[in-house]
Design a protein around this motif. Sequence first.
Motif, mmCIF file in Angstrom:
data_model
loop_
_atom_site.group_PDB
_atom_site.id
_atom_site.type_symbol
_atom_site.label_atom_id
_atom_site.label_comp_id
_atom_site.label_asym_id
_atom_site.label_seq_id
_atom_site.Cartn_x
_atom_site.Cartn_y
_atom_site.Cartn_z
ATOM 1 N N SER A 33 0.852 -1.179 0.000
ATOM 2 C CA SER A 33 0.000 0.000 0.000
ATOM 3 C C SER A 33 0.893 1.236 0.000
ATOM 4 O O SER A 33 1.813 1.329 0.816
ATOM 5 C CB SER A 33 -0.894 0.000 1.248
ATOM 6 O OG SER A 33 -1.431 1.285 1.472
ATOM 7 N N PRO A 34 0.623 2.205 -0.899
ATOM 8 C CA PRO A 34 1.429 3.425 -0.903
ATOM 9 C C PRO A 34 1.368 4.176 0.426
ATOM 10 O O PRO A 34 2.379 4.682 0.914
ATOM 11 C CB PRO A 34 0.828 4.259 -2.028
ATOM 12 C CG PRO A 34 0.158 3.280 -2.917
ATOM 13 C CD PRO A 34 -0.309 2.164 -2.015
ATOM 14 N N ILE A 35 0.197 4.222 1.026
ATOM 15 C CA ILE A 35 0.061 4.912 2.311
ATOM 16 C C ILE A 35 0.862 4.181 3.386
ATOM 17 O O ILE A 35 1.588 4.812 4.171
ATOM 18 C CB ILE A 35 -1.426 5.040 2.717
ATOM 19 C CG1 ILE A 35 -2.144 5.961 1.728
ATOM 20 C CG2 ILE A 35 -1.561 5.551 4.145
ATOM 21 C CD1 ILE A 35 -3.640 6.018 1.903
ATOM 22 N N ALA A 36 0.753 2.851 3.423
ATOM 23 C CA ALA A 36 1.516 2.061 4.401
ATOM 24 C C ALA A 36 3.017 2.241 4.176
ATOM 25 O O ALA A 36 3.792 2.335 5.134
ATOM 26 C CB ALA A 36 1.140 0.592 4.304
ATOM 27 N N GLY A 37 3.440 2.321 2.921
ATOM 28 C CA GLY A 37 4.852 2.508 2.612
ATOM 29 C C GLY A 37 5.394 3.825 3.142
ATOM 30 O O GLY A 37 6.453 3.867 3.777
ATOM 31 N N VAL A 38 4.661 4.899 2.890
ATOM 32 C CA VAL A 38 5.105 6.222 3.337
ATOM 33 C C VAL A 38 5.074 6.317 4.865
ATOM 34 O O VAL A 38 6.022 6.805 5.491
ATOM 35 C CB VAL A 38 4.239 7.329 2.683
ATOM 36 C CG1 VAL A 38 4.526 8.679 3.307
ATOM 37 C CG2 VAL A 38 4.469 7.354 1.178
ATOM 38 N N VAL A 39 4.006 5.818 5.464
ATOM 39 C CA VAL A 39 3.894 5.871 6.927
ATOM 40 C C VAL A 39 5.008 5.045 7.577
ATOM 41 O O VAL A 39 5.664 5.504 8.518
ATOM 42 C CB VAL A 39 2.501 5.401 7.394
ATOM 43 C CG1 VAL A 39 2.463 5.190 8.898
ATOM 44 C CG2 VAL A 39 1.444 6.395 6.963
ATOM 45 N N CYS A 40 5.243 3.841 7.069
ATOM 46 C CA CYS A 40 6.301 2.996 7.639
ATOM 47 C C CYS A 40 7.668 3.640 7.465
ATOM 48 O O CYS A 40 8.502 3.592 8.377
ATOM 49 C CB CYS A 40 6.297 1.609 7.002
ATOM 50 S SG CYS A 40 4.960 0.576 7.614
ATOM 51 N N ALA A 41 7.916 4.245 6.317
ATOM 52 C CA ALA A 41 9.202 4.901 6.075
ATOM 53 C C ALA A 41 9.430 6.030 7.082
ATOM 54 O O ALA A 41 10.504 6.139 7.669
ATOM 55 C CB ALA A 41 9.257 5.440 4.647
ATOM 56 N N ILE A 42 8.409 6.839 7.286
ATOM 57 C CA ILE A 42 8.530 7.960 8.226
ATOM 58 C C ILE A 42 8.707 7.456 9.659
ATOM 59 O O ILE A 42 9.589 7.918 10.389
ATOM 60 C CB ILE A 42 7.306 8.894 8.108
ATOM 61 C CG1 ILE A 42 7.329 9.605 6.755
ATOM 62 C CG2 ILE A 42 7.266 9.899 9.256
ATOM 63 C CD1 ILE A 42 6.052 10.355 6.432
ATOM 64 N N VAL A 43 7.906 6.486 10.060
ATOM 65 C CA VAL A 43 7.982 5.959 11.429
ATOM 66 C C VAL A 43 9.333 5.292 11.678
ATOM 67 O O VAL A 43 9.954 5.510 12.731
ATOM 68 C CB VAL A 43 6.816 4.985 11.699
ATOM 69 C CG1 VAL A 43 7.025 4.204 12.984
ATOM 70 C CG2 VAL A 43 5.499 5.738 11.747
ATOM 71 N N LEU A 44 9.818 4.498 10.739
ATOM 72 C CA LEU A 44 11.103 3.830 10.926
ATOM 73 C C LEU A 44 12.254 4.830 10.993
ATOM 74 O O LEU A 44 13.165 4.688 11.819
ATOM 75 C CB LEU A 44 11.347 2.811 9.815
ATOM 76 C CG LEU A 44 10.521 1.539 9.913
ATOM 77 C CD1 LEU A 44 10.734 0.662 8.681
ATOM 78 C CD2 LEU A 44 10.896 0.766 11.166
#
Length: 153
Positions: A33-44
């Motif tokens: 998911s593009p949203i999951a990708g961006v959120v995970c990238a920021i959180v990590l």
Amino acid sequence: MLPYRERLFPSLWIFLSTALVIPASLLVFLPISPIAGVVCAIVLYLGTIGALVATSPVIEVDEAGITAGRARLPIEFSGEAESFTGPHATLERGRQLDARAWLVIRGWIDPVVKIPVRDPEDPAPYWLVSTRKPQRIMAAIETAREARGPSEG
């Protein structure tokens, strides 16, 4: 000069190099998911930065003693500190290192200060501490030792 306090924060290049977690996490999570990708990238990335900052040790010198990370050395048990930079610092952190020494060193900070331990009960012969300001920490240690007066030993 007293008290002296320095937090061994990571250098800028550490923050930049840890940014590689962003494309790595995007590569893994964007297909899901593009949203999951961006959120995970920021959180990590923020988690990595937070961990680096939160685990940065503090070096302190006051009238009572020297604190490096979790350890405290009463000032009366400290010897005359020496500073090392460049290849000499590399030798002190490597081939000339005593395995019993108390270490608070960070690879992103070149200079180190070696503080002899004069406590016969302490198994560590010296402390080796990373610092960006070796002259200031050595001056603070000497000032604290002079303020305590002459020591026995």
